[in-house]
Design an enzyme around this catalytic site. Structure first.
Site, mmCIF file in Angstrom:
data_model
loop_
_atom_site.group_PDB
_atom_site.id
_atom_site.type_symbol
_atom_site.label_atom_id
_atom_site.label_comp_id
_atom_site.label_asym_id
_atom_site.label_seq_id
_atom_site.Cartn_x
_atom_site.Cartn_y
_atom_site.Cartn_z
ATOM 1 N N LYS A 83 0.683 -1.484 0.247
ATOM 2 C CA LYS A 83 0.396 -0.271 0.284
ATOM 3 C C LYS A 83 1.001 1.507 -0.027
ATOM 4 O O LYS A 83 0.451 2.243 -0.536
ATOM 5 C CB LYS A 83 -1.425 -0.197 1.491
ATOM 6 N N LYS A 88 -3.343 -10.234 -6.826
ATOM 7 C CA LYS A 88 -5.287 -10.355 -5.674
ATOM 8 C C LYS A 88 -6.180 -9.292 -6.666
ATOM 9 O O LYS A 88 -5.998 -8.748 -6.939
ATOM 10 C CB LYS A 88 -5.059 -10.188 -4.699
ATOM 11 N N LYS A 146 -10.975 -4.909 -3.843
ATOM 12 C CA LYS A 146 -12.050 -4.070 -4.598
ATOM 13 C C LYS A 146 -11.275 -2.377 -4.955
ATOM 14 O O LYS A 146 -11.983 -1.760 -5.850
ATOM 15 C CB LYS A 146 -13.360 -4.243 -3.629
HETATM 16 N N1 AQP Z 1 -8.534 -11.290 -3.604
HETATM 17 C C1 AQP Z 1 -9.458 -11.555 -2.844
HETATM 18 N N2 AQP Z 1 -9.659 -12.918 -2.471
HETATM 19 C C2 AQP Z 1 -9.771 -14.461 -1.400
HETATM 20 N N3 AQP Z 1 -10.018 -12.915 0.010
HETATM 21 C C3 AQP Z 1 -10.388 -11.727 -0.565
HETATM 22 N N4 AQP Z 1 -10.298 -10.909 0.527
HETATM 23 C C4 AQP Z 1 -9.484 -9.495 -0.010
HETATM 24 N N5 AQP Z 1 -9.340 -10.035 -1.587
HETATM 25 C C5 AQP Z 1 -9.126 -10.644 -1.475
HETATM 26 C C6 AQP Z 1 -10.276 -11.458 1.942
HETATM 27 O O1 AQP Z 1 -11.715 -9.588 2.515
HETATM 28 C C7 AQP Z 1 -11.698 -9.694 3.872
HETATM 29 C C8 AQP Z 1 -11.831 -8.589 2.984
HETATM 30 O O2 AQP Z 1 -11.173 -7.706 3.128
HETATM 31 P P1 AQP Z 1 -10.242 -5.887 3.393
HETATM 32 O O3 AQP Z 1 -11.559 -4.777 3.155
HETATM 33 O O4 AQP Z 1 -10.308 -5.734 4.415
HETATM 34 O O5 AQP Z 1 -9.084 -5.934 2.953
HETATM 35 P P2 AQP Z 1 -8.721 -6.080 1.890
HETATM 36 O O6 AQP Z 1 -7.769 -7.799 2.178
HETATM 37 O O7 AQP Z 1 -7.225 -5.477 1.477
HETATM 38 O O8 AQP Z 1 -9.309 -6.456 0.241
HETATM 39 P P3 AQP Z 1 -9.451 -6.158 -1.151
HETATM 40 O O9 AQP Z 1 -10.777 -5.879 -1.414
HETATM 41 O O10 AQP Z 1 -7.912 -5.450 -1.487
HETATM 42 O O11 AQP Z 1 -9.390 -3.581 -0.824
HETATM 43 P P4 AQP Z 1 -8.858 -2.461 -0.944
HETATM 44 O O12 AQP Z 1 -8.906 -2.704 -1.868
HETATM 45 O O13 AQP Z 1 -9.504 -1.792 0.133
HETATM 46 O O14 AQP Z 1 -7.296 -2.365 -0.129
HETATM 47 C C9 AQP Z 1 -10.410 -9.981 3.878
HETATM 48 O O15 AQP Z 1 -10.498 -11.469 4.632
HETATM 49 C C10 AQP Z 1 -9.057 -10.000 3.011
HETATM 50 O O16 AQP Z 1 -8.692 -11.470 3.255
#
Ligand code: AQP
Length: 336
Positions: free
Chosen positions: A115, A197, A200
């Protein structure tokens, strides 16, 4: 553990429109614990502000994420569903735990490194101490299990180290949490760059399938998914795009990889991509219908968040009180 009852805790950031990665890796698995465990699932808005958010969007997405929790099958009568910032004990315990977390530990977190590269103009202290707030979220509820995608495993391991360090000095304070990572769907990859990965906050909307995408959009995105120059649907090293699509198809149909390989033997990638898109759209359709109804009833969502915050605060207050006493803080007589 709360008395005799085991506890499940997890959360999702309202930092964008939720993806099938968030669904398959996390939310879908939350309800596995609803019957036998005391479950706390929150919308982690305080985590989301480690990256700049547009206020109106953050507010809207907080409601949307809560509505999606319910639409994905989390019954607010059986699960405590709430918004992180409504329970101030999360940030209060985070300060205390900051004093039990080492700079070197936080420097090793891969999400911080990723990040900071992505948001080089805003490497704030919150981004750095994000895992301490996450440890506080988990430990406040004396959590036994934390259902998460694999990208969050390192943070739960750090949480365990913090809990262990604190318990060594002040025995019996925190329950030791276990990360629970589903076998299928633990890391759904980007459709455009399948070594990365699915996130969102990805700027390329074609790389991501959102839970709320309509059927045509879903099928179009899968049709465009990056694969390889082979034509055979099989799970193999180096076939990241196909491996990802097989994993998604398997999650939505419960078919094994062998069954999928047999089903598409002698057929090209085009047929396979269409089938993945159709299976995904069919699985998401009932969630989308339920979500639309819930989102139209803002008063109901506010009632759910208020009830959830009250239930969560009760437990959070008890743990924080115990921590403060152990530390030697003077507890005001009005709090005893
Ligand atoms: N691609 C993924 N595959 C499986 N699990 C995923 N998670 C996120 N992306 C995937 C799981 O979703 C939960 C919530 O995630 P978060 O919102 O706390 O943050 P993150 O892991 O940083 O998810 P994003 O979608 O990648 O968000 P941004 O883009 O805002 O950083 C967690 O349990 C995560 O493992």
């Amino acid at each position: 553990m709360l008395g005799e009852t085991k506890v499940s805790f997890s959360g999702v950031q309202p930092s964008g429109n939720l993806t099938i990665g968030n669904y398959l890796g996390a939310i879908r698995n939350f309800s596995l614990y609803s019957e036998a465990y005391k479950c706390f699932y929150c919308v982690v808005d305080s985590h989301a502000i480690t990256v700049r958010q547009v206020p109106a969007e953050l507010r809207r997405r907080t409601y949307e994420t809560l509505a999606l929790y319910i639409a994905c099958g989390l019954d607010p009568q059986k699960n405590t569903l709430y918004v992180q910032s409504h329970v101030h004990e999360h940030t209060e315990l985070a300060w205390i735990l900051n004093c039990f977390t080492m700079f070197g530990e936080l420097s090793r977190m891969t999400q911080f490194k990723d990040k900071s590269t992505k948001h080089a103009d805003n490497i704030n202290a919150g981004l750095f101490t994000y895992p301490v707030l996450m440890a506080s979220d988990i430990l406040l509820y004396q959590t036994d299990v934390v259902p998460i995608g694999i990208d969050q495993k390192q943070h739960v391991e750090l949480c365990r180290n913090i809990a262990d360090r604190f318990n060594q000095i002040y025995p019996g304070t925190f329950t030791m949490p276990e990360p629970i990572i589903a076998k299928d769907g633990k890391k759904i990859m980007s459709l455009a760059e399948p070594t990365k990965k699915m996130s969102k906050s990805d700027e390329n909307a074609n790389a991501v399938v959102y839970i709320l995408d309509d059927k045509d959009t879903i099928i179009r995105k899968f049709k465009r998914a990056v694969t390889d120059s082979d034509t055979c649907v099989r799970f193999a090293e180096g076939k990241d795009g196909i491996n990802n699509l097989m994993s998604i198809y398997s999650c939505f149909t419960q078919k094994t990889y062998e069954e999928i390989e047999r089903e598409f033997e002698g057929r090209g990638y085009g047929d396979f991509k269409l089938a993945v898109g159709e299976a995904c759209a069919a699985a998401l359709e009932p969630i989308q219908k339920e979500y639309a109804k819930l989102l139209a009833d803002k008063a109901y969502l506010e009632q759910v968040m208020a009830k959830g915050a009250e239930e969560a605060s009760y437990v959070a207050r008890r743990t924080l009180g115990k921590v403060k006493k152990k530390l030697g803080f003077v507890i005001p007589s009005s709090h005893t």
